[in-house]
Design a protein around this motif. Structure first.
Motif, PDB file in Angstrom:
ATOM      1  N   SER A   1      18.770  -8.561 -12.488  1.00 38.08           N
ATOM      2  CA  SER A   1      18.860  -7.781 -11.247  1.00 38.08           C
ATOM      3  C   SER A   1      18.796  -6.279 -11.481  1.00 38.08           C
ATOM      4  N   LEU A   2      18.789  -5.831 -12.751  1.00 39.89           N
ATOM      5  CA  LEU A   2      18.608  -4.408 -13.056  1.00 39.89           C
ATOM      6  C   LEU A   2      17.140  -4.029 -13.189  1.00 39.89           C
ATOM      7  N   ARG A   3      16.225  -4.979 -12.982  1.00 41.61           N
ATOM      8  CA  ARG A   3      14.800  -4.676 -13.123  1.00 41.61           C
ATOM      9  C   ARG A   3      14.366  -3.645 -12.076  1.00 41.61           C
ATOM     10  N   GLU A   4      13.287  -2.978 -12.373  1.00 40.52           N
ATOM     11  CA  GLU A   4      12.794  -1.905 -11.519  1.00 40.52           C
ATOM     12  C   GLU A   4      12.312  -2.415 -10.159  1.00 40.52           C
ATOM     13  N   PHE A   5      12.285  -1.522  -9.180  1.00 39.25           N
ATOM     14  CA  PHE A   5      11.673  -1.797  -7.880  1.00 39.25           C
ATOM     15  C   PHE A   5      10.218  -2.214  -8.112  1.00 39.25           C
ATOM     16  N   SER A   6       9.772  -3.243  -7.393  1.00 40.50           N
ATOM     17  CA  SER A   6       8.415  -3.759  -7.580  1.00 40.50           C
ATOM     18  C   SER A   6       7.458  -3.191  -6.537  1.00 40.50           C
ATOM     19  N   TYR A   7       6.336  -2.672  -7.026  1.00 40.85           N
ATOM     20  CA  TYR A   7       5.268  -2.178  -6.146  1.00 40.85           C
ATOM     21  C   TYR A   7       4.185  -3.235  -5.942  1.00 40.85           C
ATOM     22  N   GLY A   8       4.445  -4.456  -6.371  1.00 37.62           N
ATOM     23  CA  GLY A   8       3.487  -5.532  -6.169  1.00 37.62           C
ATOM     24  C   GLY A   8       2.171  -5.254  -6.870  1.00 37.62           C
ATOM     25  N   SER A   9       1.076  -5.450  -6.158  1.00 36.51           N
ATOM     26  CA  SER A   9      -0.254  -5.268  -6.751  1.00 36.51           C
ATOM     27  C   SER A   9      -0.559  -3.796  -7.057  1.00 36.51           C
ATOM     28  N   TRP A  10       0.299  -2.896  -6.585  1.00 34.41           N
ATOM     29  CA  TRP A  10       0.119  -1.475  -6.899  1.00 34.41           C
ATOM     30  C   TRP A  10       0.787  -1.081  -8.205  1.00 34.41           C
ATOM     31  N   ASP A  11       1.560  -1.978  -8.805  1.00 39.40           N
ATOM     32  CA  ASP A  11       2.146  -1.688 -10.113  1.00 39.40           C
ATOM     33  C   ASP A  11       1.049  -1.245 -11.074  1.00 39.40           C
ATOM     34  N   GLY A  12       1.269  -0.140 -11.741  1.00 39.63           N
ATOM     35  CA  GLY A  12       0.304   0.367 -12.702  1.00 39.63           C
ATOM     36  C   GLY A  12      -0.715   1.329 -12.117  1.00 39.63           C
ATOM     37  N   ASN A  13      -0.780   1.435 -10.780  1.00 40.82           N
ATOM     38  CA  ASN A  13      -1.719   2.358 -10.161  1.00 40.82           C
ATOM     39  C   ASN A  13      -1.308   3.807 -10.421  1.00 40.82           C
ATOM     40  N   ILE A  14      -2.288   4.677 -10.558  1.00 43.82           N
ATOM     41  CA  ILE A  14      -2.018   6.108 -10.659  1.00 43.82           C
ATOM     42  C   ILE A  14      -1.528   6.606  -9.304  1.00 43.82           C
TER      43      ILE A  14
ATOM     44  N   ASN B   1       8.350   5.307   2.315  1.00 47.92           N
ATOM     45  CA  ASN B   1       9.131   4.270   3.004  1.00 47.92           C
ATOM     46  C   ASN B   1       9.449   3.066   2.119  1.00 47.92           C
ATOM     47  N   ASP B   2       8.941   3.074   0.895  1.00 48.43           N
ATOM     48  CA  ASP B   2       9.140   1.969  -0.046  1.00 48.43           C
ATOM     49  C   ASP B   2       8.748   0.625   0.562  1.00 48.43           C
ATOM     50  N   LEU B   3       7.564   0.571   1.126  1.00 51.41           N
ATOM     51  CA  LEU B   3       7.085  -0.652   1.773  1.00 51.41           C
ATOM     52  C   LEU B   3       5.949  -1.265   0.945  1.00 51.41           C
ATOM     53  N   PHE B   4       6.309  -2.229   0.119  1.00 54.98           N
ATOM     54  CA  PHE B   4       5.326  -2.879  -0.739  1.00 54.98           C
ATOM     55  C   PHE B   4       5.444  -4.400  -0.689  1.00 54.98           C
ATOM     56  N   ASP B   5       6.240  -4.912   0.220  1.00 53.42           N
ATOM     57  CA  ASP B   5       6.440  -6.360   0.272  1.00 53.42           C
ATOM     58  C   ASP B   5       5.168  -7.097   0.665  1.00 53.42           C
ATOM     59  N   ASP B   6       4.299  -6.469   1.461  1.00 44.23           N
ATOM     60  CA  ASP B   6       3.051  -7.128   1.841  1.00 44.23           C
ATOM     61  C   ASP B   6       2.043  -7.143   0.688  1.00 44.23           C
ATOM     62  N   LEU B   7       2.362  -6.417  -0.392  1.00 50.27           N
ATOM     63  CA  LEU B   7       1.508  -6.395  -1.577  1.00 50.27           C
ATOM     64  C   LEU B   7       2.120  -7.229  -2.699  1.00 50.27           C
ATOM     65  N   GLY B   8       3.116  -8.041  -2.350  1.00 46.50           N
ATOM     66  CA  GLY B   8       3.786  -8.848  -3.355  1.00 46.50           C
ATOM     67  C   GLY B   8       4.949  -8.149  -4.023  1.00 46.50           C
ATOM     68  N   GLY B   9       5.302  -6.957  -3.529  1.00 49.90           N
ATOM     69  CA  GLY B   9       6.417  -6.203  -4.094  1.00 49.90           C
ATOM     70  C   GLY B   9       7.654  -6.297  -3.225  1.00 49.90           C
ATOM     71  N   GLU B  10       8.372  -5.190  -3.120  1.00 49.58           N
ATOM     72  CA  GLU B  10       9.639  -5.175  -2.402  1.00 49.58           C
ATOM     73  C   GLU B  10       9.634  -4.147  -1.281  1.00 49.58           C
ATOM     74  N   ASN B  11      10.663  -4.231  -0.446  1.00 46.27           N
ATOM     75  CA  ASN B  11      10.928  -3.221   0.579  1.00 46.27           C
ATOM     76  C   ASN B  11      12.389  -2.807   0.441  1.00 46.27           C
ATOM     77  N   PRO B  12      12.847  -1.781   1.175  1.00 43.15           N
ATOM     78  CA  PRO B  12      14.223  -1.304   1.000  1.00 43.15           C
ATOM     79  C   PRO B  12      15.289  -2.369   1.217  1.00 43.15           C
ATOM     80  N   THR B  13      15.089  -3.247   2.187  1.00 47.90           N
ATOM     81  CA  THR B  13      16.084  -4.291   2.447  1.00 47.90           C
ATOM     82  C   THR B  13      16.197  -5.244   1.271  1.00 47.90           C
ATOM     83  N   MET B  14      15.062  -5.587   0.681  1.00 49.68           N
ATOM     84  CA  MET B  14      15.057  -6.528  -0.438  1.00 49.68           C
ATOM     85  C   MET B  14      15.780  -5.963  -1.655  1.00 49.68           C
ATOM     86  N   ILE B  15      15.490  -4.715  -2.017  1.00 48.18           N
ATOM     87  CA  ILE B  15      16.136  -4.175  -3.208  1.00 48.18           C
ATOM     88  C   ILE B  15      17.593  -3.829  -2.928  1.00 48.18           C
TER      89      ILE B  15
END
Length: 209
Positions: free
Chosen positions: A81-94, A108-122
């Motif tokens: 649970s200490l893992r980083e916030f996930s940007y989904g498919s944007w992970d690794g993007n410049i 807004n930290d909105l990446f859940d539609d890309l397979g990542g997380e949003n503020p509520t999730m983290i």
């Protein structure tokens, strides 16, 4: 009543940090500078005693934690649970600050539609994590946590939003590579004790400890 002190350290500089990429849960190795940063963090925390130590499962944090704990002759435990916030498919993007979509998603930290997380999730993940850590710890324990930059920002807003110092509210990066922050949990009430500080600042404050 149980009071737990957490010593939070961000991993050292990585290749993705140098390349200005969104790391998320995609890993990138520490640079030589990153290793040197953590050796400085190790020295800063050399005289601090820890009752337990936990790290994010990503290799950059595991390497960081092992370096810090060498003088303490302690093993670190992987805590997912200490893992980083996930940007989904944007992970690794410049990072592209001039892109309106990037600005909207990142602010807004909105990446859940890309397979990542949003503020509520983290937020839920962090609250669950520290509920579990409270159960694993004893009164007056000092616990080392090795994790990430974005995670620390979400941690502050998830656990101690009303107690965040004004000077931190508008800083994009709240904790630098190898930086140290100390906060405490008093029966579920969290507050920042010290930092975030860089290694030199921490050492200067604790020179006479």
């Amino acid at each position: 009543m149980k009071t737990i002190y957490y010593y939070y350290v961000r991993h050292g500089e990585t290749i993705f940090n140098l390349e200005n990429r969104m790391q998320g849960i995609t890993d990138s190795p520490l640079t030589s500078k990153g290793i040197e940063q953590i050796l400085q963090t190790t020295e800063a925390l050399r005289n601090q005693s820890f009752n337990s130590a936990y790290t994010s499962p990503l290799p950059r944090t595991i390497q960081t934690a092992k370096l810090i704990l060498e003088p303490h002759h302690m093993h670190v435990k992987i805590f997912d649970s200490l893992r980083e916030f996930s940007y989904g498919s944007w992970d690794g993007n410049i990072k592209n600050e001039s892109d309106p979509e990037y600005q909207y998603r990142f602010s807004n930290d909105l990446f859940d539609d890309l397979g990542g997380e949003n503020p509520t999730m983290i937020q839920q993940r962090i609250q669950n994590a520290f509920s579990e850590l409270r159960k694993l710890s004893h009164d007056q324990d000092k616990v080392l946590l090795v994790s990430h930059g974005a995670y620390f920002r979400h941690l502050l807003f998830s656990l101690m939003k009303e107690n965040i110092p004004d000077e931190l509210l508008h800083r994009e990066c709240l904790i630098g590579n190898g930086g140290i922050a100390v906060f405490k949990d008093e029966d579920g009430n969290f507050s920042l004790v010290e930092g975030p500080l860089n290694q030199a600042e921490y050492m200067n404050r604790h020179a006479n400890d």
